[in-house]
Design an enzyme around this catalytic site. Structure first.
Site, PDB file in Angstrom:
ATOM      1  N   PHE A 375       0.807  -1.224   0.000  1.00  0.00           N
ATOM      2  CA  PHE A 375       0.000   0.000   0.000  1.00  0.00           C
ATOM      3  C   PHE A 375       0.839   1.271   0.000  1.00  0.00           C
ATOM      4  O   PHE A 375       0.439   2.282   0.587  1.00  0.00           O
ATOM      5  CB  PHE A 375      -0.960   0.011   1.196  1.00  0.00           C
ATOM      6  N   CYS A 376       2.002   1.266  -0.631  1.00  0.00           N
ATOM      7  CA  CYS A 376       2.889   2.437  -0.656  1.00  0.00           C
ATOM      8  C   CYS A 376       3.189   2.929   0.762  1.00  0.00           C
ATOM      9  O   CYS A 376       3.326   4.135   1.006  1.00  0.00           O
ATOM     10  CB  CYS A 376       2.305   3.558  -1.501  1.00  0.00           C
ATOM     11  N   ALA A 377       3.276   1.988   1.684  1.00  0.00           N
ATOM     12  CA  ALA A 377       3.646   2.285   3.074  1.00  0.00           C
ATOM     13  C   ALA A 377       4.467   1.107   3.584  1.00  0.00           C
ATOM     14  O   ALA A 377       4.122   0.480   4.589  1.00  0.00           O
ATOM     15  CB  ALA A 377       2.410   2.523   3.924  1.00  0.00           C
TER      16      ALA A 377
END
Length: 455
Positions: A375-377
């Protein structure tokens, strides 16, 4: 039940009309089903109201800030009125600026480019990459993931107390996690930042579509968000807040619109006088339709009433939590605890399942669209999963079967346009997959788990 009470209940239960609500998709097992869009945290579907507003304006499209003709003047007025609408939606203070950008990522990169020399930046490892990565020219302190809102404030205070007190400093923090949906103590973090002479920027990409955001009430210096998460298409974003750092910085992009006056020098060079308002960082022909769409979404959410939207979203969260409470294989990810206030975003893993395999089965067999991955995290998800960064896994591949542990999680997210049936179908599907397994076989293709249609 009184008529007024019944109406109030109905208002909580009724989703706002969005595009795509009647789209059907094929199932690998045969037949079709109405698509359940449960990936709002990535991009929310456009509100029908926004689409209608844009369609009504489209025939009158013209160049902004450039032409003397009627359509150009109309478009310029519409663009600047959109700026005022966003200013009011965000509860900005006198003197604050609203700059239109392409996205939250673009907004935070703009702010990063405007940092004063030798600025110190403090950012939690829990941030989305959009707010974790832009600060490459600054002295960055990455803060460990806190296990409670109180610990978040304490962690920031300790870091700020140890900083060089004489230089500029900036704190960057999310309003709501794009992984867990948990609400962060923004007002308390802003107070801590200001107590130690730092400024603070709020990444409101996940917060603004679900909760009211007021720059003045939260006492943040800047706020950034994206239109495509706020039920508006067309790739627009916003950076709003204090004007001084933006006014003193070199333009984010050099070109027409950012320049007030350009002239040749006797030595053959060029002298440039830049604008000192929002136009300074809006070089080029602006995305007037995108800005108008964002403003339309702001108006629609304000008119719908955030109290109603929040109440309905909490109801959908309860449906998921209570519907899966007796499924021990499902583990939701959380920093602050399962009871922490959150927006309509939940990430989870399923014991015995590769996350990519589970998400693929939800899509192919139930018509449910959500997301699996990091999740781009990445730092946050790895912390929550306790995974070795080198851990690999793929669905259906000979070296990594569907039950093998993977680094990924699964995220379900919803909002103002989500019908109850979509969330209820998700709960039923999870229970059936955990109990009975997938009805189809899957394989890995280009790193993704997909139905195997070769048989």
């Amino acid at each position: 039940m009184s008529v007024s009470t019944a109406a109030a209940v109905q208002s909580v239960r009724a989703p706002l009309p969005v595009l795509g609500r009647d789209v059907t998709v094929p199932l690998v097992t045969g037949g079709e089903v109405t698509y359940a869009a449960l990936d709002y945290a990535a991009s929310a579907p456009a509100l029908q109201r926004v689409w209608d507003d844009v369609a009504a304006y489209a025939p009158y499209y013209g160049s902004v800030h450039r032409g003397a003709g009627y359509l150009s003047q109309l478009s310029t007025d519409l663009f600047e009125n959109a700026r005022r609408t966003v200013f009011e939606f965000l509860g900005c203070r006198d003197g604050d600026q609203v700059v239109f950008t392409r996205s939250t990522t673009d907004s935070l990169n703009l702010l990063a480019a405007a940092l004063p020399a030798d600025c110190q930046v403090f950012v939690f490892e829990t941030e989305h990459h959009a707010s974790l990565l832009p600060w490459r020219g600054a002295r960055v302190t990455f803060l460990d993931a806190p296990d409670s809102p109180r610990r978040a404030v304490e962690t920031l205070e300790r870091a700020l107390a140890a900083r060089d007190p004489h230089g500029p400093a900036l704190v960057c923090v999310t309003g709501a996690s794009n992984v867990t949906g948990e609400l962060w103590p923004v007002r308390e973090l802003a107070a801590a930042a200001h107590a130690y002479g730092a400024r603070i920027v709020l990444d409101a990409a996940q917060l603004a579509p679900h909760h009211p955001v007021s720059v003045a009430d939260l006492d943040v210096d800047w706020v950034a968000f994206s239109g495509h998460k706020l039920y508006a298409p067309f790739g627009s974003g916003v950076l709003a807040g204090r004007a001084d750092w933006l006014r003193e910085a070199e333009p984010y992009l050099a070109g027409g619109g950012a320049s007030r006056r350009v002239g040749r020098r006797a030595d053959g060079g060029v002298d440039v006088e830049w604008h000192d308002g929002a136009a300074r960082h809006e070089a080029g022909s602006p995305n007037v339709i995108g800005a108008y769409a964002v403003a339309s979404a702001c108006r629609a959410l304000t008119e719908a009433g955030f109290d109603t939207l929040v109440a309905r979203e909490r109801q959908l969260l309860r449906t998921v939590r209570e519907g899966l409470a007796d499924v021990p294989e499902v583990r939701f990810l959380s920093l602050f605890g399962d009871d922490a206030p959150r927006v309509g975003v939940l990430s989870f893993v399923v014991e015995g399942w590769n996350s990519s395999h589970f998400a693929a089965a939800l899509s192919a067999e139930y018509g449910i669209g959500l997301r699996d991955g990091l999740f781009c995290a990445h730092p946050l998800v790895r912390t929550l999963l306790g995974s070795d960064p080198q851990t690999q896994g793929a669905c259906g591949a000979p070296e990594a079967g569907p039950g093998e542990k993977s680094l990924n999680a699964i995220r379900v997210s919803f909002g103002a346009g989500t019908p109850d049936e979509h969330v209820e179908r998700f709960v039923r599907a999870v229970r059936e997959l955990v109990t009975n397994g997938a009805r189809w076989t899957y394989r890995t293709e280009d790193g993704r788990c997909v139905p195997d249609t070769s048989a």
